[in-house]
Design a protein around this motif. Structure first.
Motif, PDB file in Angstrom:
ATOM      1  N   VAL A 294      22.720  48.985 -17.590  1.00 26.72           N
ATOM      2  CA  VAL A 294      21.276  49.116 -17.420  1.00 26.72           C
ATOM      3  C   VAL A 294      20.855  48.719 -16.008  1.00 26.72           C
ATOM      4  CG1 VAL A 294      19.019  48.279 -18.173  1.00 26.72           C
ATOM      5  CG2 VAL A 294      20.806  48.776 -19.865  1.00 26.72           C
ATOM      6  N   VAL A 295      21.266  47.515 -15.562  1.00 26.22           N
ATOM      7  CA  VAL A 295      20.769  46.960 -14.307  1.00 26.22           C
ATOM      8  C   VAL A 295      21.270  47.741 -13.097  1.00 26.22           C
ATOM      9  CG1 VAL A 295      20.778  44.924 -12.821  1.00 26.22           C
ATOM     10  CG2 VAL A 295      20.476  44.661 -15.292  1.00 26.22           C
ATOM     11  N   HIS A 296      22.577  48.017 -13.060  1.00 30.09           N
ATOM     12  CA  HIS A 296      23.150  48.646 -11.872  1.00 30.09           C
ATOM     13  C   HIS A 296      23.342  50.150 -12.018  1.00 30.09           C
ATOM     14  CE1 HIS A 296      23.631  44.644 -10.372  1.00 30.09           C
ATOM     15  NE2 HIS A 296      24.455  44.310 -11.348  1.00 30.09           N
ATOM     16  N   GLY A 297      23.265  50.632 -13.267  1.00 30.76           N
ATOM     17  CA  GLY A 297      23.329  52.063 -13.495  1.00 30.76           C
ATOM     18  C   GLY A 297      21.955  52.679 -13.590  1.00 30.76           C
ATOM     19  N   LEU A 298      21.265  52.424 -14.689  1.00 25.76           N
ATOM     20  CA  LEU A 298      19.954  53.024 -14.909  1.00 25.76           C
ATOM     21  C   LEU A 298      18.928  52.571 -13.869  1.00 25.76           C
ATOM     22  CD1 LEU A 298      19.757  52.775 -18.801  1.00 25.76           C
ATOM     23  CD2 LEU A 298      20.108  54.846 -17.438  1.00 25.76           C
ATOM     24  N   LEU A 299      18.910  51.258 -13.583  1.00 20.87           N
ATOM     25  CA  LEU A 299      17.907  50.722 -12.649  1.00 20.87           C
ATOM     26  C   LEU A 299      18.358  50.760 -11.196  1.00 20.87           C
ATOM     27  CD1 LEU A 299      16.608  47.660 -14.725  1.00 20.87           C
ATOM     28  CD2 LEU A 299      15.697  49.994 -14.618  1.00 20.87           C
ATOM     29  N   ARG A 300      19.645  51.030 -10.960  1.00 19.98           N
ATOM     30  CA  ARG A 300      20.202  51.208  -9.613  1.00 19.98           C
ATOM     31  C   ARG A 300      20.046  49.985  -8.709  1.00 19.98           C
ATOM     32  NH1 ARG A 300      21.377  56.573  -8.692  1.00 19.98           N
ATOM     33  NH2 ARG A 300      20.534  58.031 -10.225  1.00 19.98           N
ATOM     34  N   ARG A 301      20.089  48.797  -9.279  1.00 18.55           N
ATOM     35  CA  ARG A 301      19.999  47.593  -8.464  1.00 18.55           C
ATOM     36  C   ARG A 301      21.336  47.313  -7.786  1.00 18.55           C
ATOM     37  NH1 ARG A 301      16.564  43.539 -12.489  1.00 18.55           N
ATOM     38  NH2 ARG A 301      14.661  44.839 -12.583  1.00 18.55           N
ATOM     39  N   GLU A 302      21.262  46.889  -6.522  1.00 25.07           N
ATOM     40  CA  GLU A 302      22.475  46.655  -5.737  1.00 25.07           C
ATOM     41  C   GLU A 302      23.274  45.494  -6.310  1.00 25.07           C
ATOM     42  OE1 GLU A 302      23.768  45.818  -1.074  1.00 25.07           O
ATOM     43  OE2 GLU A 302      21.660  46.121  -1.641  1.00 25.07           O
ATOM     44  N   GLU A 303      24.592  45.638  -6.274  1.00 26.34           N
ATOM     45  CA  GLU A 303      25.480  44.590  -6.787  1.00 26.34           C
ATOM     46  C   GLU A 303      25.919  43.668  -5.658  1.00 26.34           C
ATOM     47  OE1 GLU A 303      28.002  45.902 -10.320  1.00 26.34           O
ATOM     48  OE2 GLU A 303      28.060  47.677  -9.041  1.00 26.34           O
TER      49      GLU A 303
END
Length: 339
Positions: A294-303
């Motif tokens: 969800v966070v890094h896929g759907l929401l595209r937040r940087e890791e």
């Protein structure tokens, strides 16, 4: 012999290969030698690759490479000294994760200045110029992987160079593709664990290709499966070529200033293998994967990048697989962020 070349015989790290192997055995772990084969016949290597039964160290296959004499620090400094590079400097000598984001260790300098820094570095403050594509830095005529494992025409290959001081560490991790790891100059130690024993590697919940275990300080109370697995260990010197089968976990440590080159090739491990591993690791891993999906896929937040050349999280890779059909996209060496 110059100061540059004397560094090859300099002191090893405080946690060098012998110390790591000794500590592992003292902790009750099984550590076996890697089979060694003296051969100049590539067919021997190809049979090992076809069998994929375990790692094999070959001596003799690199004898004709120009890199064997052209890649000493003296030669490299003379040929590439003015080139600007971005290296990792003042790296932590202990621990599995970087205390800070990887970018905070990056420094731009000339290659000549990097070589001087590398040879002056102590094991407590190692530095690394790593993960550079070989053909972007060196003459492709200096090495020859195609004659050892000819391209199959279906799967891409990737070749990288690794130049660093004594004390550099690539902590226990797993790659998706078969790997030829070649020691050109200096000495390194490699410890390996089979893919089928991945539970004993204790992957991070958010990243199935990086281990939480520091083999230099094995803790069987925290990681009891370490005592049930069979590890393999080998010391590599100039001219040694190590075949690491796809998926096999490996921990690599430099005993001296070192120049290495590796070559990934063949069909990668895919979604099915990682889903099976995820299934046996349990609910903590499922929750972490769902969160990162969800966070890094759907929401595209940087890791964050606190692993050594951080691959994408398992959740992000699963997201990519469902969109593109390519689970290895986020951990493909040819697409990972380049220094």
């Amino acid at each position: 012999m110059s100061r540059l070349d004397r560094a090859r015989n300099g002191p090893g790290t405080p946690e060098d290969g012998e110390a790591v192997g000794h500590r592992m055995r003292a902790a009750g772990m099984t550590v076996l030698p890697v089979p060694r084969i003296a051969t100049g016949d590539p067919q021997v290597l190809r049979r090992a690759v076809a069998d994929r039964s375990g790692p094999v160290l070959c001596t003799g296959l690199m004898d004709g490479w120009r890199a064997r004499h052209a890649w000493s620090p003296t030669e490299l400094r003379g040929r590439h000294g003015e080139r600007r590079v971005t290296a990792l400097v003042d790296l932590p000598p202990t621990g599995v994760l970087f205390p800070q984001d990887q970018q905070l260790y990056e420094k731009e300098l000339s290659f000549a200045a990097f070589v001087d820094t590398m040879l002056a570095a102590t094991p407590s403050t190692p530095c690394y110029l790593a993960y550079r594509r070989a053909h972007e830095f060196f003459d492709p005529a200096d090495f020859d992987f195609d004659s050892l494992v000819p391209p199959d025409g279906r799967h891409g290959t990737d070749t990288r160079v690794w130049i660093g001081s004594a004390g550099t560490r690539s902590m226990l991790h797993s790659d998706l593709k078969d790997n030829l790891f070649c020691q050109v100059w200096g000495k390194k130690d490699v410890t390996l664990l089979a893919w089928q024993d991945s539970r004993a590697a204790y992957p991070f919940p958010d990243n199935l290709v990086n281990s939480q275990v520091d083999l230099g300080t094995p803790d069987l109370k925290r990681f009891p499966l370490l005592g049930r697995a069979r590890f393999h260990h080998v010391r590599m010197g100039p001219g040694d070529l190590l075949y690491i089968p796809r998926g096999w976990w490996h921990d690599i440590r430099s005993r001296t200033a070192s120049v290495s080159i590796n070559h990934w090739f063949g069909e990668p491990l895919g979604l099915a293998q990682y889903l099976r591993l995820l299934a046996v690791l349990g609910p903590g891993y499922w929750k972490s994967t769902a969160r990162d999906f969800v966070v890094h896929g759907l929401l595209r937040r940087e890791e964050s990048t606190r692993f050594f050349f951080s691959p994408a999280s398992t959740g992000k890779r699963l997201y990519d697989a469902l969109r593109s059909g390519n689970f290895s996209q986020g951990n493909d060496p040819s697409t990972t962020r380049q220094l």
